[in-house]
Design a protein around this motif. Sequence first.
Motif, PDB file in Angstrom:
ATOM      1  N   THR A  75     -18.670  -4.285 -25.763  1.00 50.35           N
ATOM      2  CA  THR A  75     -17.365  -3.700 -26.071  1.00 50.35           C
ATOM      3  C   THR A  75     -16.781  -4.295 -27.341  1.00 50.35           C
ATOM      4  O   THR A  75     -16.471  -5.497 -27.388  1.00 50.35           O
ATOM      5  CB  THR A  75     -16.366  -3.943 -24.919  1.00 50.35           C
ATOM      6  N   PHE A  82     -15.395  -9.090 -24.207  1.00 51.68           N
ATOM      7  CA  PHE A  82     -14.694  -7.985 -24.854  1.00 51.68           C
ATOM      8  C   PHE A  82     -14.121  -8.467 -26.185  1.00 51.68           C
ATOM      9  O   PHE A  82     -13.474  -9.521 -26.244  1.00 51.68           O
ATOM     10  CB  PHE A  82     -13.573  -7.464 -23.959  1.00 51.68           C
ATOM     11  N   HIS A 113     -14.050   2.701 -19.991  1.00 53.79           N
ATOM     12  CA  HIS A 113     -15.164   1.867 -20.452  1.00 53.79           C
ATOM     13  C   HIS A 113     -15.047   0.437 -19.920  1.00 53.79           C
ATOM     14  O   HIS A 113     -16.043  -0.133 -19.438  1.00 53.79           O
ATOM     15  CB  HIS A 113     -15.194   1.847 -21.984  1.00 53.79           C
TER      16      HIS A 113
END
Length: 453
Positions: free
Chosen positions: A263, A168, A145
């Motif tokens: 994410t 992230f 990912h």
Amino acid sequence: MSAERIVVVGAGFAGLECVKRLEKKLRAEIDRGDVEVVTVNPNDYMLYLPLLPQVAAGVITTQAVTVSLPRAVKRAHRLPGTVIGVDLERSVVIVRKISGEVVDLPYDRVVLAPGSVTRKFDIPGLDENALGMKNLAEAAYLRDHVISQLELANASTDDEERAARLQFVVVGGGYAGTETAACMQLLTESALKRFPRLDPGLVRWTLVDIAPRLMPELGKRLGEQALDLLRRRGIEIKLETGVEEVTDTDVTFTDGTTLPTRTLVWTAGVTSNPLVKNLGKDLVRGRLKVGADLRLPGHDTVFALGDCAAVPDLTQDDPEAICPPTAQHATRMATTAADNIVASLHGGPLRRYKHHDLGLVVDLGGSQAVAHPLGLELKGPVAQVVTRGYHVFALPLTRTRLRVIANWVLHLFGGDEFIRIGFLSGRKGTVEDFEGADAYLSAEQIRERARAS
């Protein structure tokens, strides 16, 4: 005369070590057919969880952190499946095999070591959008990912989309979350050399925790040193902050801020496996209350240990203290549980579990780590040597140890290939996808099954 059957539920740190100890202590009885040991586990391997962040970061391979049960288990019978219920009245564990068939497995003694599952909260969008880091599939998926986000950002012509894909977020400032953020930040930093169109300043890792400090078990000084080290590497740390809502495009924090991201990695703690919660027995902080001899009160043939059990910590003055759910305790509890089972078979006295913690280690990637072994406070390369030495010592098989060491050496000199294998391509790979498949039986369902039989 039928053999005494000992069923060990789970093959993690506690379960596998218990089986190996039983095989050693009861070798003659097993070979004669007087005792049968059965281990029930959905996978044919034990997973060395502390190294999962390094799997996600590509430092070591997925195979390197697994211990093959066919190699480790010599005399016990292996039943591939998940224990979805325990009928304490009938002395039966209910197993769903990997084929889907549900069977009853009677026992004379049972060891409950099913481990833990990711702890989730009632946060809007969490189930649908959060990625986990509790098993091998989640670590492999997270790596895919993150690399895919770099590729998509590199190919995007939309500035807002590019910025969001390069943000992230890791939720959870414990060991799993801190190590995940630290190792993955090094991965993206190194990968940027392969994506020249990306502005390194746009790549940001954010570590979020509701607590006022990172890894409080390490102590204030080491915790602050880890915090300072991560911040100097560009990781943003948001303490005393929780998650209010998660969507597929952003996350909203309890301080009112919203961060565009694709994410969010959820590592905000673990909770006992639903199996033990459905027994209808006393729980302490969500874990099954057992005695210092690891037996379930009122059930002398039932032992529980590891993450699922609240075992009194006899090294503390506080009578309410329980042992922390660490691998160090799990493996040592397994030895005590196996010895007590052998003692109960032979009519000997049972002993109480007591272990002084040897300290904690935290790998922050590269040459950086913090460690607290035997009361010493270490950081930097020295701490990294101690940390990796501890992991090598803790791995069960020599073959596994050599494989991990070889991976470290290869990565040190060869670096990473940043290959995206396409694992579960087209799916979200959320915590719910990977950890929500097993349906455990409630106490009432177990009673109904008993009446039907």
